[in-house]
Design an enzyme around this catalytic site. Structure first.
Site, PDB file in Angstrom:
ATOM      1  N   HIS B  84       0.821  -1.223   0.000  1.00 13.29           N
ATOM      2  CA  HIS B  84       0.000   0.000   0.000  1.00 13.29           C
ATOM      3  C   HIS B  84       0.845   1.259   0.000  1.00 13.29           C
ATOM      4  CE1 HIS B  84      -3.785  -2.151   1.724  1.00 13.29           C
ATOM      5  NE2 HIS B  84      -3.516  -2.480   0.471  1.00 13.29           N
ATOM      6  N   ILE B  91       1.168   7.020   0.638  1.00 17.93           N
ATOM      7  CA  ILE B  91       0.609   5.915   1.418  1.00 17.93           C
ATOM      8  C   ILE B  91      -0.867   5.788   1.110  1.00 17.93           C
ATOM      9  CG2 ILE B  91       0.300   4.960   3.721  1.00 17.93           C
ATOM     10  CD1 ILE B  91       2.421   7.147   4.575  1.00 17.93           C
ATOM     11  N   CYS B  92      -1.285   4.565   0.860  1.00 16.35           N
ATOM     12  CA  CYS B  92      -2.695   4.312   0.629  1.00 16.35           C
ATOM     13  C   CYS B  92      -3.263   3.700   1.899  1.00 16.35           C
ATOM     14  CB  CYS B  92      -2.845   3.352  -0.557  1.00 16.35           C
ATOM     15  SG  CYS B  92      -4.495   2.716  -0.744  1.00 16.35           S
ATOM     16  N   LEU B  93      -3.787   4.573   2.754  1.00 19.17           N
ATOM     17  CA  LEU B  93      -4.316   4.104   4.043  1.00 19.17           C
ATOM     18  C   LEU B  93      -5.621   4.861   4.275  1.00 19.17           C
ATOM     19  CD1 LEU B  93      -3.873   2.509   6.683  1.00 19.17           C
ATOM     20  CD2 LEU B  93      -2.647   4.475   7.567  1.00 19.17           C
ATOM     21  N   PHE B 146      -8.158   6.831  -3.451  1.00 25.94           N
ATOM     22  CA  PHE B 146      -7.686   5.449  -3.353  1.00 25.94           C
ATOM     23  C   PHE B 146      -8.876   4.527  -3.259  1.00 25.94           C
ATOM     24  CE2 PHE B 146      -3.918   7.591  -1.524  1.00 25.94           C
ATOM     25  CZ  PHE B 146      -2.999   7.143  -2.436  1.00 25.94           C
TER      26      PHE B 146
END
Lengths: 527, 153
Positions: B84, B91-93, B146
């Site tokens: 991620h 950051i893909c959170l 995202f």
């Protein structure tokens, strides 16, 4: 014309941080400023805002020093009414309360001086709650404004657990905050009682009172200029501590440098800005600020002064201060002067102490006097009662006049003692009577118990007698039976005497003469 | 701005006082950009003995809006390998997106979430289409939508 209000020296820490505030209207002018035409003055006086633009250009250099607002202000303080406030007789109101402003404070920008419990902090702004509201379902608390903003960004869910806030369906998006449930009073009271720092005077204030403190008390808070109520309707604001009787927002000339200065800032100008503010002492040649002239006067070495012991007889008067020090060190009066000074201070101390003592003893005497009066009153009452008793006892007619004159020689204290004695005797008498009563009752109860016992014993006695008689009867029967038996045995012994030698032997030894069997059988036993 | 400043001031004061293990404050000169270092504490071989640098960028609407958080690549601070995390540090959170963000989060909780995100990972790979994304992306992280498709890592 050079800018008269060049900023104050930045390195001077004692100087308040002042900046010209361009957002405020230009000051108006009075006739004592000769540069302005008459009709301009009138226009400005009556309509300070309408003509603002026109005169900004001309007098933009002269503006009052204005402190920057403390950052906790949401907006600049405003007057409730912008026009002049007049008394009932049409005169400008002199009431200082009419100069109050409305202060709007951002409570999240305040500094808290008291410890804020973790449970009283909003989890969004991490500050003590301000106007806390409660989520309907999960009961989490937030500041009203924090939750409002969070909803606008993230939708109507609780920021902590994302459960629905269950807002009423008909609520409009502009008025979301209006539909929140207020937090319980206990929470709101706790956060409102927290101590914060006043954004202006930095004093300690209870949070709920900050705005009223700024509006009514704080010396560093802004108020309307007193000129607001006059025809000039001055729109400037000044600090409460700088409040004067009249509007000083007009241009005057500094009498030292001749520069045009707003009168309200004249003091600051003279102290920090005036070109002529420094002067050299004519006597000692030292340079000093005219503003501090008094300070210099008190220390200039060339100024004539008198020996400090002059009150005690020293003749060294009006000599230069520079030479005074050496004189004072050697002045003959310095010993006596010191002594006298010491004695004077001691005396004043003693006087104070004496006054204290006197106050204490006075109050004590007062207390004693009042108690004495009380006692006397009591004693008089006792005596009267006693006399009346005496009179009744003697079978006299208890006329008050008579009984009071029973024995005029007896003093009050004797009366008191006698009454005490009387009371004691009475008490003893009463006790004796009680004892007698008790004795009598004891005796009575004794008698009662004896009779009860007797009454109970009598049937028992009878029974015992009966038992005894029946027992005797039984014994007689037994004896009679024994004799019968013996007689039978004897008879049998005589008939079979040859057969049984033992039987004859026992018969011989028995001295008992046998009854006739018919007699003993048919007669009932005697009791 | 006063709102964000006040809140960040409080957070900064707390960070100066105490920090959870594996998190270090590198610089917080103002209330706009902060740098923090994080380490993974357990013996995950992917991140063993590595320190990663995070850059926080706060808007005036913080904490109502999430901060922008990215890993930055410096000489001894690489971008951690994670399905991620793009190789440019983005950051893909969901926590950092406007959907997953809640204003009760703070810098410390973000760091701890990232720590645990790294700790729980066992895949030594970049997200799908990393090359293309890194090459083409000109948007700021907060503007990227995202797709939080995978909740296993």
């Amino acid at each position: 014309m050079p800018p008269p209000n060049s900023p104050v020296q930045p390195n001077d820490v004692s100087a308040p941080a002042l900046i010209p505030d361009s957002s405020l209207p230009t000051p108006h002018f009075r006739e004592d400023d000769e540069d302005i035409e008459d009709d301009a003055i009138r226009t400005i006086n009556y309509h300070p805002f309408d003509v603002k633009e026109e005169f900004d250009e001309r007098f933009d250099q002269i503006k009052p020093f204005v402190r920057p607002l403390p950052s906790a202000y949401i907006e600049a303080p405003q007057a409730r009414f912008h026009g002049p406030i007049l008394d009932t007789d049409g005169q400008p109101s002199q009431n200082i309360d009419t100069l109050r402003l409305v202060h709007k404070i951002d409570f999240s920008a305040l500094d808290y001086l008291s410890h804020v419990d973790q449970n009283l902090m909003c989890s969004i702004c991490r500050m003590a709650f301000y106007k806390p509201v409660m989520a309907r379902r999960c009961l989490h608390l937030f500041c009203r404004s924090c939750l409002d903003q969070a909803i606008k960004h993230n939708g109507a869910v609780c920021p902590i657990d994302r459960r629905s806030l269950e807002l009423p369906p008909d609520v409009s998006s502009e008025n979301v905050a209006g539909s929140f449930v207020k937090a319980p009073h206990a929470i709101r009271n706790q956060v409102d009682a927290l101590i914060v720092q006043c954004p202006a005077c930095l004093d300690q204030v209870v949070r709920s009172e900050v705005e009223s403190h700024l509006a009514n008390e704080c010396p560093e808070a802004l108020m309307s200029c007193p000129g607001k109520n006059n025809v000039e309707n001055c729109q400037y604001q000044i600090l409460r501590k700088d409040l004067t009787a009249r509007c000083l927002h007009y241009i005057g000339r500094c009498d030292d440098c001749g520069e045009k200065v707003l009168m309200i800032d004249m003091r600051l100008h003279k102290r920090y800005d005036c070109k002529e503010r420094m002067t050299s002492c004519a006597l000692c040649g030292t340079e000093y600020n005219k503003f501090d002239a008094q300070d210099h006067h008190d220390e200039c070495p060339e100024i004539e002064a008198s020996c400090k012991w002059v009150d005690f007889g020293c003749t060294h008067r009006m000599v230069k201060r520079s030479s005074l020090q050496s004189h004072e060190d050697n002045c003959n009066f310095r010993f006596i002067g010191n002594q006298i000074e010491m004695l004077t201070t001691q005396m004043s101390h003693l006087k104070v102490q004496l006054k204290d003592r006197q106050r204490i003893s006075d109050s004590r005497i007062g207390v004693l006097e009042s108690t004495t009066r009380e006692t006397e009153k009591n004693v008089r009452r006792f005596t009267r009662a006693q006399n009346e008793d005496y009179a009744t006892l003697m079978g006299r007619n208890p006329l008050s006049g008579l009984s009071e004159d029973v024995d005029p020689v007896v003093t009050t204290s004797d009366y008191h003692i006698m009454s005490l004695l009387e009371r004691q005797t009475n008490r003893i008498d009463r006790m004796e009577a009680n004892i007698h009563e008790i004795e009598a009752s004891v005796r009575a109860s004794e008698a009662r118990s004896t009779t009860t016992i007797f009454n109970e014993i009598i049937p028992i006695k009878n029974e015992v007698m009966e038992l005894r008689s029946s027992q005797q009867t039984n014994a007689m029967h037994t004896r009679w039976l024994m004799q019968l038996r013996l007689a039978e045995n004897r008879r049998r012994g005589t008939t079979v005497g040859s057969n049984a030698g033992g039987g004859g032997e026992s018969n011989n030894s028995s001295p008992i003469v046998p009854h006739r069997s018919s007699d003993s059988l048919h007669q009932p036993p005697r009791l | 701005m006063a709102f964000a400043t006040k809140r960040l001031g409080k957070e900064l004061k707390k960070l100066h006082e105490s920090l959870p293990p594996g998190i270090e404050l590198v610089s917080a000169e103002d209330f706009q950009d902060w740098l923090l270092d994080i380490r993974v504490l357990d013996a995950n071989p992917l991140y063993l003995n590595q320190t990663y640098r995070l850059k926080f960028k706060f808007s005036a609407q913080y904490p109502i809006e999430p901060p922008e958080v990215v890993f930055v690549n410096t000489k001894d601070r690489p971008i951690p390998m994670h399905p991620h995390i793009y190789s440019n540090g983005i950051i893909c959170l969901d926590l950092l997106g406007s959907q997953g963000w809640t204003p009760i989060q703070n810098v410390e909780s973000i760091c701890m979430s990232l720590q645990s995100m790294l700790t729980g990972n066992s895949k030594n790979e970049r997200p799908e289409g990393d090359q293309q994304f890194v090459a083409n992306n000109r948007r700021r992280p907060r503007d990227i939508d995202f797709y939080y498709h995978d909740n296993t890592v």
